[in-house]
Design a protein around this motif. Structure first.
Motif, short mmCIF file in Angstrom:
data_model
loop_
_atom_site.label_atom_id
_atom_site.label_comp_id
_atom_site.label_asym_id
_atom_site.label_seq_id
_atom_site.Cartn_x
_atom_site.Cartn_y
_atom_site.Cartn_z
N TYR A 196 28.57 -60.42 36.35
CA TYR A 196 28.95 -59.31 35.47
C TYR A 196 27.83 -58.27 35.40
CZ TYR A 196 32.90 -62.08 33.74
OH TYR A 196 34.06 -62.80 33.65
N ARG A 260 30.73 -61.46 30.34
CA ARG A 260 31.53 -60.26 30.18
C ARG A 260 31.30 -59.66 28.80
NH1 ARG A 260 37.06 -59.11 28.66
NH2 ARG A 260 37.82 -57.24 29.77
N THR A 270 32.20 -52.45 31.67
CA THR A 270 31.83 -53.75 32.21
C THR A 270 32.51 -53.96 33.55
OG1 THR A 270 31.57 -54.73 30.02
CG2 THR A 270 31.87 -56.25 31.84
N ILE A 272 32.45 -56.57 37.39
CA ILE A 272 32.07 -57.86 37.95
C ILE A 272 31.97 -57.75 39.47
CG2 ILE A 272 34.47 -58.67 38.03
CD1 ILE A 272 33.33 -61.53 37.51
#
Length: 341
Positions: A196, A260, A270, A272
């Motif tokens: 993340y 997260r 956010t 990933i």
């Protein structure tokens, strides 16, 4: 014989008058020179603070490269010392007596040959918008014979000042060269673990990319600091598009986090990274050498017959913080280019 007496009397008057004149001269001296060096104060201070760096810019060792140098148990900081011995420049020693980081250094210098004397050496450092203003000085007192010698040789300032000017000029040159040093190492194939990250994204011309990075990266880091979010590694730039033909780039400034995060800002999101295989290349040096580092990595890919993985991330990871590592020669940047398995 009568004229000889007059001549001797005249000489006596000159000698006595000269002695009286010399005796009335100020015993103390303070010789100093100042130079602006275009480098962070920490870089300049660290170079001067360690005696092992002095041979590269000393104006006296330059006169005799065969000078024998012996260092003490410490070479930097309070208690550091070294001695020198030379048929040309004489013999003596120096010891550091006081240090205030990035502000001042005080030292004691003792001459043994060709004459015995002791003086105080001082360095002052003043940060400016253009670099560091460095002052190098020596102060002390002269006995009668030393005053006589200096009087007939042009004075202390003439004797020593020119060497200080030369030393500061050489110091400047050495520091500039050292800050430009860099190495590029292709580390080889590796598996990036992904994870993340918090980020912001922008598009701009390639020419404006550096200024945009300097604007956006601090915002990500400030958000993390404000919300007390633990970072899971070094900050990085994620390249989404790099179009040299149209002078356009799309990239994200990012910082890795462990889990997260639901952000409360539209500017910070956010993301990933999925694990991926990559070619890792490391640049140690100024960011101005990043283009060469990328080209080196791409040439390696061609030479080894590797294939870039389309749609995968291209990363620049900044392992050092310039605010804590002022010398650009010590900055470490890792490049990750996605490779097909």
């Amino acid at each position: 014989m009568k004229y000889l007496k007059y001549i001797l009397l005249l000489l006596l008057i000159i000698v006595v008058g000269g002695a009286i004149y010399i005796a009335t001269l100020n015993n103390s001296y303070n010789i100093k020179r100042t130079k602006l060096i275009k480098a962070p104060v920490q870089v300049v201070f660290d170079n001067i603070n360690d005696y092992k760096n002095w041979p590269s810019w000393s104006p006296w060792i330059e006169q005799d490269t065969l000078t024998q140098l012996t260092y003490g148990n410490k070479t930097s900081g309070v208690g550091a010392s070294y001695t020198w011995k030379s048929d040309l420049i004489g013999e003596g020693n120096m010891e550091t007596t006081e240090v205030i980081d990035n502000q001042s250094i005080n030292q004691t210098i003792t001459f043994v040959k060709p004459w015995e004397s002791t003086s105080d050496i001082y360095w002052n450092f003043k940060p400016t918008d253009d670099g560091t203003e460095v002052t190098w000085g020596m102060k002390g007192n002269l006995d009668f014979m030393e005053k006589a010698y200096m009087t007939f040789s042009g004075g202390m300032d003439k004797q020593i000042g020119v060497d200080y000017e030369r030393g500061l000029a050489k110091l400047d040159s050495v520091i500039q060269v050292n800050m430009k040093k860099y190495t590029i190492t292709v580390n080889g194939l590796t598996a990036h673990s992904g994870g993340y990250y918090l980020y912001n994204t922008t598009s701009c011309s390639i020419d404006d990319m550096q200024s945009k990075m300097q604007e956006l990266m601090p915002k990500v880091l400030a958000y993390i600091k404000k919300h007390n979010i633990p970072m899971a590694g070094a900050p990085f730039v994620l390249y989404l598009k790099y179009d040299t033909e149209n002078n356009a780039v799309i990239f994200s400034c990012a910082a890795p986090v462990s889990d997260r995060v639901i952000t409360d800002s539209q500017d910070i999101q956010t993301g990933i990274l999925q694990p991926f295989n990559a070619l890792k290349t490391t640049l140690k040096g100024n960011y101005t050498n990043l283009e060469e580092a990328w080209n080196t990595a791409m040439e390696y890919i061609d030479d080894k017959g590797l294939k870039e993985a389309e749609g995968k991330p291209y990363l620049e990871v900044y392992q050092t913080d310039p605010t804590n590592t002022p010398n650009p020669a010590d900055w470490i940047t890792e490049i990750y280019i996605p490779i097909v398995e």
